[in-house]
Write a protein that holds these residues in place. Structure first.
Motif, PDB file in Angstrom:
ATOM      1  N   LEU A  15      94.867  19.564  37.494  1.00  0.00           N
ATOM      2  CA  LEU A  15      95.319  20.721  36.711  1.00  0.00           C
ATOM      3  C   LEU A  15      96.788  20.572  36.333  1.00  0.00           C
ATOM      4  O   LEU A  15      97.163  20.716  35.160  1.00  0.00           O
ATOM      5  N   TYR A  16      97.627  20.249  37.303  1.00  0.00           N
ATOM      6  CA  TYR A  16      99.055  20.127  37.021  1.00  0.00           C
ATOM      7  C   TYR A  16      99.366  18.896  36.172  1.00  0.00           C
ATOM      8  O   TYR A  16     100.276  18.916  35.345  1.00  0.00           O
ATOM      9  N   TYR A  19      98.398  19.865  32.667  1.00  0.00           N
ATOM     10  CA  TYR A  19      99.374  20.851  32.180  1.00  0.00           C
ATOM     11  C   TYR A  19     100.637  20.129  31.685  1.00  0.00           C
ATOM     12  O   TYR A  19     101.131  20.375  30.588  1.00  0.00           O
ATOM     13  N   CYS A  22      99.950  18.129  28.487  1.00  0.00           N
ATOM     14  CA  CYS A  22      99.843  19.011  27.317  1.00  0.00           C
ATOM     15  C   CYS A  22     101.230  19.283  26.742  1.00  0.00           C
ATOM     16  O   CYS A  22     101.448  19.144  25.534  1.00  0.00           O
ATOM     17  N   TRP A  31      98.208  24.768  25.211  1.00  0.00           N
ATOM     18  CA  TRP A  31      98.866  25.310  26.398  1.00  0.00           C
ATOM     19  C   TRP A  31      98.286  26.649  26.869  1.00  0.00           C
ATOM     20  O   TRP A  31      97.991  26.799  28.068  1.00  0.00           O
ATOM     21  N   PHE A  34      95.285  26.903  29.411  1.00  0.00           N
ATOM     22  CA  PHE A  34      95.401  26.721  30.865  1.00  0.00           C
ATOM     23  C   PHE A  34      95.450  28.056  31.611  1.00  0.00           C
ATOM     24  O   PHE A  34      95.506  28.061  32.835  1.00  0.00           O
ATOM     25  N   TYR A  41     102.815  35.150  32.817  1.00  0.00           N
ATOM     26  CA  TYR A  41     103.623  33.936  32.766  1.00  0.00           C
ATOM     27  C   TYR A  41     105.078  34.349  32.682  1.00  0.00           C
ATOM     28  O   TYR A  41     105.435  35.229  31.893  1.00  0.00           O
ATOM     29  N   LYS A  63      97.223  35.981  27.674  1.00  0.00           N
ATOM     30  CA  LYS A  63      97.056  34.705  26.977  1.00  0.00           C
ATOM     31  C   LYS A  63      97.427  34.844  25.503  1.00  0.00           C
ATOM     32  O   LYS A  63      97.985  33.914  24.908  1.00  0.00           O
ATOM     33  N   TYR A 126     107.107  25.863  40.715  1.00  0.00           N
ATOM     34  CA  TYR A 126     106.059  26.748  40.237  1.00  0.00           C
ATOM     35  C   TYR A 126     105.538  27.542  41.429  1.00  0.00           C
ATOM     36  O   TYR A 126     105.285  26.966  42.499  1.00  0.00           O
ATOM     37  N   ASP A 128     102.402  29.855  41.712  1.00  0.00           N
ATOM     38  CA  ASP A 128     101.282  30.164  40.826  1.00  0.00           C
ATOM     39  C   ASP A 128     100.101  30.770  41.578  1.00  0.00           C
ATOM     40  O   ASP A 128      99.979  30.633  42.794  1.00  0.00           O
ATOM     41  N   PHE A 139      95.350  29.224  35.362  1.00  0.00           N
ATOM     42  CA  PHE A 139      96.463  29.979  35.926  1.00  0.00           C
ATOM     43  C   PHE A 139      96.274  31.472  35.634  1.00  0.00           C
ATOM     44  O   PHE A 139      96.230  31.893  34.469  1.00  0.00           O
ATOM     45  N   LYS A 142     101.707  32.455  36.618  1.00  0.00           N
ATOM     46  CA  LYS A 142     102.603  31.304  36.766  1.00  0.00           C
ATOM     47  C   LYS A 142     104.032  31.789  36.723  1.00  0.00           C
ATOM     48  O   LYS A 142     104.489  32.307  35.697  1.00  0.00           O
TER      49      LYS A 142
END
Lengths: 159, 159, 159
Positions: A15-16, A19, A22, A31, A34, A41, A63, A126, A128, A139, A142
């Motif tokens: 995942l990281y 990320y 990306c 982005w 995720f 965020y 999002k 991070y 998260d 996420f 985050k």
């Protein structure tokens, strides 16, 4: 450590890694994918984070807000070409409950300018929360906690 | 690779991640707890390490000496506020015997000053020996081998 | 994730860790041994890579050419003593077929000069193909893609 636990850890590593890739390949439209729909965020300083101050340099609560941010960045595409490289280390599960996992990691971002100059652009951690989505981990929250209080006001890309 | 070996590797990853987090969150009182009672801890330069010179910039031969060092750092707390970020990569098992494991890793430490300036503070490698303690792996020996001969004489935190 | 897949991932981690250690300990004679006989090794800029330009700053099409490069570096041993530290993160399998794996990773290299000055020497990503050799994974292709267009013309060591 059983196979399920090992699998979870490697999935978080993936995942990281995805990320970072990306962001570093300037695939910014990917982005927001995720994150969950109702994600939070935030980019903030360690000082403010430790003081419990909720507001960050960047603060989004969905999002869609992340999508808007990408659109704004693309339209304001007047900055000098530059590249970013995220190095993420120390991914660790700091807590877990039925809904998801609390995950922390350290990051370092190097920025390379058009003329080739490389500088440490940001370091921090991070903090998260990740949850399982239909196609993998997402996420739900985050917090990008910068070691520095000072951040480039032309902050061009997400961290 | 069998499940036990995989588990050991992920445990070592956890050990170094927790070690870095301890230092980076300024939880220095917890730092000696990563070591055995009769540990050896040393910070030295690659040049001196390769020449076989035993003495280092910092040299401790017990957990109690590490505790003393933390106390001294806390009492001498007159330095400018600063933050450290350890990025540790390449954790590898370099040897093993009945008593424990020889482990190496690379590290990079970025220091962030109060005004936000970020600098590469130290790079080098850990050349360690770890043994199993009652609650997990502990460092029986940690050689912090700096690539540079020059180190800030106000070296404030452990590496 | 099954045991074979987990094993492969940890083996790749080991490969990149050993590769970095080889370069950082100046064991350059061992460097070609990470490659197949008919390997392709290239250092190029992200700009040229994305434009599809085949030529790089360094371009080799066999293990023997890598050996020659090491010999040349040793004979031209007139440079100031310096140390390199590779931090490699985000190793990921980007593709797979019967013959091998496509693997990507991010890297950061810090150079430390004789006087102790540390600088970010290079950042970028590896875009590699690995295949199984008799004693483990080997690079059949390694593209070292630098974020910067500018690279020290005295580029002393492989990346």
């Amino acid at each position: 450590m059983d196979l399920a636990e090992i699998g979870t850890r490697l999935e978080l590593h993936d995942l990281y890694t995805a990320y970072a890739a990306c962001l570093d390949t300037d695939a910014l439209e990917g982005w927001p994918e995720f994150f969950t729909e109702d994600c939070r965020y935030r980019i903030t300083s360690a000082e403010n984070y430790e003081a419990g101050l909720p507001i960050g340099l960047i603060y989004a609560t969905s999002k869609n807000m992340l999508r808007d941010r990408v659109s704004a960045l693309r339209q304001a595409n007047i900055y000098e070409p530059q590249r970013y490289r995220h190095l993420i280390t120390g991914v660790a599960i700091a807590g877990r409950d039925e809904g998801g996992l609390e995950v922390t990691a350290s990051f370092l971002v190097v920025r390379t300018m058009q003329d080739g100059a490389m500088t440490v652009f940001a370091v921090g951690r991070y903090i998260d929360r990740v949850v399982r989505g239909p196609a993998g981990w997402l996420f739900a929250r985050k917090d990008v906690v910068l070691d520095s209080r000072r951040i480039d006001t032309l902050l061009a890309i997400p961290l």
